[in-house]
Design an enzyme around this catalytic site. Structure first.
Site, PDB file in Angstrom:
ATOM      1  N   GLY A  43       0.855  -1.190   0.000  1.00 39.63           N
ATOM      2  CA  GLY A  43       0.000   0.000   0.000  1.00 39.63           C
ATOM      3  C   GLY A  43       0.886   1.234   0.000  1.00 39.63           C
ATOM      4  O   GLY A  43       0.579   2.244   0.629  1.00 39.63           O
ATOM      5  N   GLU A 254     -12.097  16.135  18.113  1.00 43.50           N
ATOM      6  CA  GLU A 254     -11.648  16.500  16.767  1.00 43.50           C
ATOM      7  C   GLU A 254     -12.569  17.556  16.179  1.00 43.50           C
ATOM      8  O   GLU A 254     -13.767  17.584  16.486  1.00 43.50           O
ATOM      9  CB  GLU A 254     -11.667  15.272  15.863  1.00 43.50           C
ATOM     10  CG  GLU A 254     -10.693  14.209  16.306  1.00 43.50           C
ATOM     11  CD  GLU A 254     -10.594  13.101  15.287  1.00 43.50           C
ATOM     12  OE1 GLU A 254      -9.683  13.145  14.473  1.00 43.50           O
ATOM     13  OE2 GLU A 254     -11.462  12.213  15.305  1.00 43.50           O
ATOM     14  N   HIS A 278      -7.848   3.402  20.705  1.00 43.59           N
ATOM     15  CA  HIS A 278      -6.935   4.427  21.238  1.00 43.59           C
ATOM     16  C   HIS A 278      -7.200   4.743  22.713  1.00 43.59           C
ATOM     17  O   HIS A 278      -6.301   4.714  23.545  1.00 43.59           O
ATOM     18  CB  HIS A 278      -7.060   5.733  20.443  1.00 43.59           C
ATOM     19  CG  HIS A 278      -6.884   5.566  18.961  1.00 43.59           C
ATOM     20  ND1 HIS A 278      -5.992   4.673  18.432  1.00 43.59           N
ATOM     21  CD2 HIS A 278      -7.478   6.182  17.907  1.00 43.59           C
ATOM     22  CE1 HIS A 278      -6.046   4.749  17.108  1.00 43.59           C
ATOM     23  NE2 HIS A 278      -6.943   5.650  16.768  1.00 43.59           N
TER      24      HIS A 278
HETATM   25  C1  BG6 Z   1      -7.778   7.303  13.630  1.00 44.88           C
HETATM   26  C2  BG6 Z   1      -9.247   7.363  13.409  1.00 44.88           C
HETATM   27  O1  BG6 Z   1      -7.427   6.051  14.143  1.00 44.88           O
HETATM   28  O2  BG6 Z   1      -7.376   8.313  14.526  1.00 44.88           O
HETATM   29  C3  BG6 Z   1      -9.640   8.732  12.908  1.00 44.88           C
HETATM   30  O3  BG6 Z   1      -9.629   6.382  12.471  1.00 44.88           O
HETATM   31  C4  BG6 Z   1      -9.099   9.815  13.801  1.00 44.88           C
HETATM   32  O4  BG6 Z   1     -11.051   8.841  12.803  1.00 44.88           O
HETATM   33  C5  BG6 Z   1      -7.618   9.607  14.042  1.00 44.88           C
HETATM   34  O5  BG6 Z   1      -9.314  11.047  13.139  1.00 44.88           O
HETATM   35  C6  BG6 Z   1      -7.078  10.602  15.039  1.00 44.88           C
HETATM   36  O6  BG6 Z   1      -5.703  10.464  15.136  1.00 44.88           O
HETATM   37  P1  BG6 Z   1      -4.775  11.708  15.487  1.00 44.88           P
HETATM   38  O7  BG6 Z   1      -3.402  11.137  15.404  1.00 44.88           O
HETATM   39  O8  BG6 Z   1      -5.061  12.760  14.482  1.00 44.88           O
HETATM   40  O9  BG6 Z   1      -5.163  12.118  16.868  1.00 44.88           O
END
Ligand code: BG6
Length: 802
Positions: A43, A254, A278
């Site tokens: 990929g 976000e 996460h």
């Molecule tokens: C990803 C999710 O795992 O993490 C996303 O699929 C999210 O939806 C992203 O926006 C957020 O990651 P970071 O590193 O921008 O905090």
């Protein structure tokens, strides 16, 4: 002042040349020792590769090439060679060097990296065989020993199986060299699919060969949680527990929405996308018992796993969900859905988690994430209780040091007003110690964070900010498994989240406008194990044309079932009604007789009831309550299958009930289970006769199986349906087969019997039993009819109305 000109003499030249030769030789020997690593990025022209992975590989090369390994990088995709080569070249254009590297050095390193990076099409089994042949030829040609191969799957999961099969059959490195395959989420959709995927991958790879990425584990502030806890053990040891921690917030907000990704998002939603992985990972790092050696991957993984074992099961009321208003419209557009389509996928969720161990009992852990919110920020915040009373007036407090100021510790993952990863410790807590890769930081003047000025904290940020994927690539290279998700960890997490996801599947999320306009609409509160939005949902935000009915739209229904009173409601309300009724019965019994004898069934239906009783019934007279078991499986009491174990996990450990008032069934005597000779049933019957007046329980809680069984009295098995025996050994058609049960005659002596029936799976039997007469041999539940007591049916709408 100018430096003295260096005075070279011939001896020094000779020394320098010898040193250079030695260094070069050392390097060559090291390379010979460390060997060659081939990294195959599947990929290679995709988004993740472009944004993070190529840069991460370049960083890995910069960090490691000088330490004795040699490398080759194979960018791979399905695209034909020429076009793929062009796309990959584009992805590689924007590689950057660390800030402190001289431009000439940077250009040189980039050049070397590009020379080592080749595109190849990997589509057919032959392509994989050719890759293997080429790697071997290259090694032989350069006279290099192979150290290992890394295959990074930056591809959608449906492609995993094919790739895994090809790697396993033709691309494994030779003996003595390692194989590491790197996988990106999603790792399944629920417990079942995750298990399937894990089993499938397990047929191709060993557990130690798989590196499942959760990029949050590579975020610097997250990766610092364990080292920080370790380095500050002395200060934290006394504080890291329920006596001092008020609550823990694990947050990822976000501003972006899901536009352009709705085909993925519609399937997953925020809980699967962010909370299950996460935020749960961060939770385990905060909550786990700290191993003596935090650099032992095995110990870290083991301790993390133990957290899942003590997470209290989630209820529908443990979560609130929302959806930004334009989401459904985006889904309709992107997925060509009709105008009438309204999605129920949550784009915002907050969940209240409880951890049932001595350290964390009673401490709320709040996990929250959402799209289209007012800011982008991530953090884990540990807010400590303020147990100090300051006598002197505020003007005499020592700046930032007063015990009466808020006390908190924040692992600031990124973004927000601070704009970078950080660790913040309130100055009135302790002065923390951090590794030299972190430095004290200053923020913009006047900045306030979490209710205090930045100057109230000891604030640290990384000397060098690093992207999560580049951190993780380095850990993959060094085989640090503790930064990745093991199969056991993954399944434990899905095990925890799947019931909540199922219970929310049809719940209408609260709609919110997005961004700053959200105002206070998503603010929430929690109490008694449940979360609530602080504000009522305004009318105009309910999706048209006809809003889905909510539980509160229905009144509790009162009717008759088999000639006895029936209480019916949505499950949550039903449970709360039943819990109230039990408490009222208990209070009455204690007032009249000084004691309350309650016999409880096991299984899954009463779990919610136990939790309700444990968390929301402060007036319950536990000190005067005797708890008995309606039935038990013939397994040790500590076995997860044991009914007593369920009672223990969901009720007993949360209430103050005297030990001598708890009466588990004696299924385990003389180191054997339910042996007739041990007379366990008779022993229990004698105990009942001795303590319960007339062997008449104040309340017996029963369930009804889909085959019409109740307690452990099963159809077509006569034991316990009539006769003198109070307690019997029976046989269940499903495992574990051997059971101990109260008999029907004993149950029918009770002053009150409540039968709890929940879920769609019970619909058929509910209808059937409503029509049959007294036929306990076919349907033991039909034999429940207390002689002089009262029978009440509690059925949720799913079971009753269907
Ligand atoms: C990803 C999710 O795992 O993490 C996303 O699929 C999210 O939806 C992203 O926006 C957020 O990651 P970071 O590193 O921008 O905090």
């Amino acid at each position: 002042m100018l430096a003295e000109p260096f005075n070279w003499h011939p001896g020094m030249w000779n020394m320098l040349i010898v040193a250079m030769c030695l260094a070069l030789l050392g390097c060559l020997q090291a390379q010979e020792l460390q060997g060659h690593v081939s990294i195959i990025l599947l990929g290679a022209t995709g988004d993740l590769a472009k944004k993070y992975l190529w840069q991460g590989l370049f960083q890995l090369y910069l960090d490691e090439a000088g330490r004795g390994h040699s490398f080759s990088f194979h960018g791979a995709a399905l695209t034909a060679p020429k076009q793929g080569q062009e796309l990959m070249a584009k992805a590689l254009e924007s590689l950057s060097c660390p800030k402190d590297m001289a431009p000439s050095h940077c250009a040189e390193h980039k050049d070397q990296f590009l020379q080592l990076s080749q595109y190849r099409q990997l589509k057919t089994a032959e392509d994989y065989q050719a890759l293997n042949k080429d790697i071997k030829a290259q090694l032989q040609h350069a006279g290099l020993r192979e150290a290992g191969r890394i295959f990074y799957f930056s591809v959608p999961p449906f492609a995993y199986e094919d790739i895994a099969r090809n790697i396993n059959s033709s691309c494994r490195p030779g003996p003595g060299a390692w194989l590491r395959v790197v996988l990106e989420k999603p790792f399944g959709h629920d417990h079942f699919s995750a298990q399937q995927l894990a089993t499938e991958l397990g047929t191709f790879f060993q557990e130690e060969e798989m590196y499942r990425v959760d990029h949050y584990l590579g975020k610097q502030a997250v990766a610092q949680i364990l080292p920080f806890r370790d380095q500050n053990r002395k200060a934290l040891d006394g504080l890291w527990n329920r006596h001092h921690v008020e609550r823990v917030e694990i947050i990822m907000k976000e501003t972006v929405d899901a536009e352009g990704r709705t085909s993925f998002y519609e399937e997953y939603g925020v809980i699967r996308d962010v909370l299950q992985n996460h935020l749960t990972e961060v939770l385990t790092l905060v909550a786990m018992e700290l191993p003596h050696n935090v650099s032992s991957a095995e110990a870290v993984l083991r301790h993390k796993l133990q957290v899942f074992q003590v997470l209290r099961g989630l209820q529908r009321g443990s979560a609130i969900v929302g959806q930004y208003q334009s989401y459904s419209e985006q889904v309709r557009r992107e997925l060509q859905k009709p105008d009438s389509f309204h999605s129920l996928t949550p784009t915002f969720a907050a969940v209240l988690v409880h951890i049932d161990n001595l350290r964390w009992e009673g401490v709320p852990f709040i996990l929250m994430s959402g799209k289209a919110l007012d800011e982008r920020v991530g953090y884990a915040r540990i807010l400590f209780k303020n147990q100090a009373c300051c006598v002197q007036s505020e003007k005499h407090w020592a700046a930032a040091q007063s015990q009466c100021l808020p006390r908190q510790l924040v692992f600031h993952i990124g973004h927000g007003d601070l704009g970078s990863p950080a660790v913040l410790v309130s100055r009135n807590l302790f002065r923390p110690s951090l590794p030299s890769s972190w430095k004290e930081m200053e923020g913009p003047p006047g900045l306030r964070l979490f209710g205090s000025p930045l100057s109230d904290y000891y604030a640290y940020s990384p000397v060098q900010e690093r992207d999560a994927h580049s951190v993780l690539l380095s850990h993959i290279f060094h085989g640090r498994k503790d930064f990745f998700i093991t199969t056991e960890n993954l399944l434990a997490s899905w095990d925890f989240w799947t019931p909540l996801l199922e219970s929310l599947a049809h719940k209408a999320p609260r709609l919110y406008p997005g961004g700053a306009e959200n105002g206070r609409l998503l603010d929430f509160e929690f109490s008694s194990g449940r979360l609530f939005f602080s504000q009522q949902q305004p009318e105009q935000l309910v999706p048209g044309p006809g809003p889905a009915p909510m539980p509160s739209d229905f009144q509790v229904l009162r009717a008759k079932y088999r000639e006895s009173p029936l209480v019916s409601a949505w499950s949550e309300e039903l449970i709360s009604k039943l819990a109230n009724d039990i408490e009222a019965t208990a209070v009455r019994a204690v007032r009249r007789f000084g004691q309350f004898h309650l016999a409880l069934s096991g299984g899954s239906s009463p779990v919610a009831l136990f939790q309700q009783l444990a968390t929301a019934h402060y007036g319950f007279p536990w000190a005067h309550t005797h708890l008995w078991l309606v039935d038990e499986r013939c397994v040790p009491l500590s076995d997860p299958e044991s009914n007593f174990q369920g009672l223990q996990a969901h009720l007993l450990q949360h209430v103050r009930i005297p030990y001598y008032n708890i009466h588990p069934m004696p299924v385990h005597l003389q180191q054997r289970l339910c042996a007739e000779e041990d007379q366990g049933a008779q022993i229990y019957a004698r105990e009942i006769s001795a303590l319960v007046a007339n062997s008449s329980f104040d309340l017996v809680l029963l369930g009804m199986g889909a085959d019409g069984h109740t307690a452990s009295l099963f159809p077509q098995s006569p034991t316990g349906l009539d006769g003198e025996q109070l307690v019997v050994l029976t046989t269940s058609p499903s495992q574990p087969h051997r059971r101990m049960s109260l008999s029907l005659p004993l149950i029918n002596r009770a002053k009150k019997v409540a039968v709890l029936v929940m879920g769609r799976m019970k619909r058929e039997i509910t209808t059937l039993v409503s029509r049959v007469g007294h036929e306990p041999k076919k349907w033991p539940i039909s034999g429940v009819l207390p002689h002089s007591g009262q029978l009440v049916w509690y059925m949720d709408y799913d079971a009753f109305l269907g």
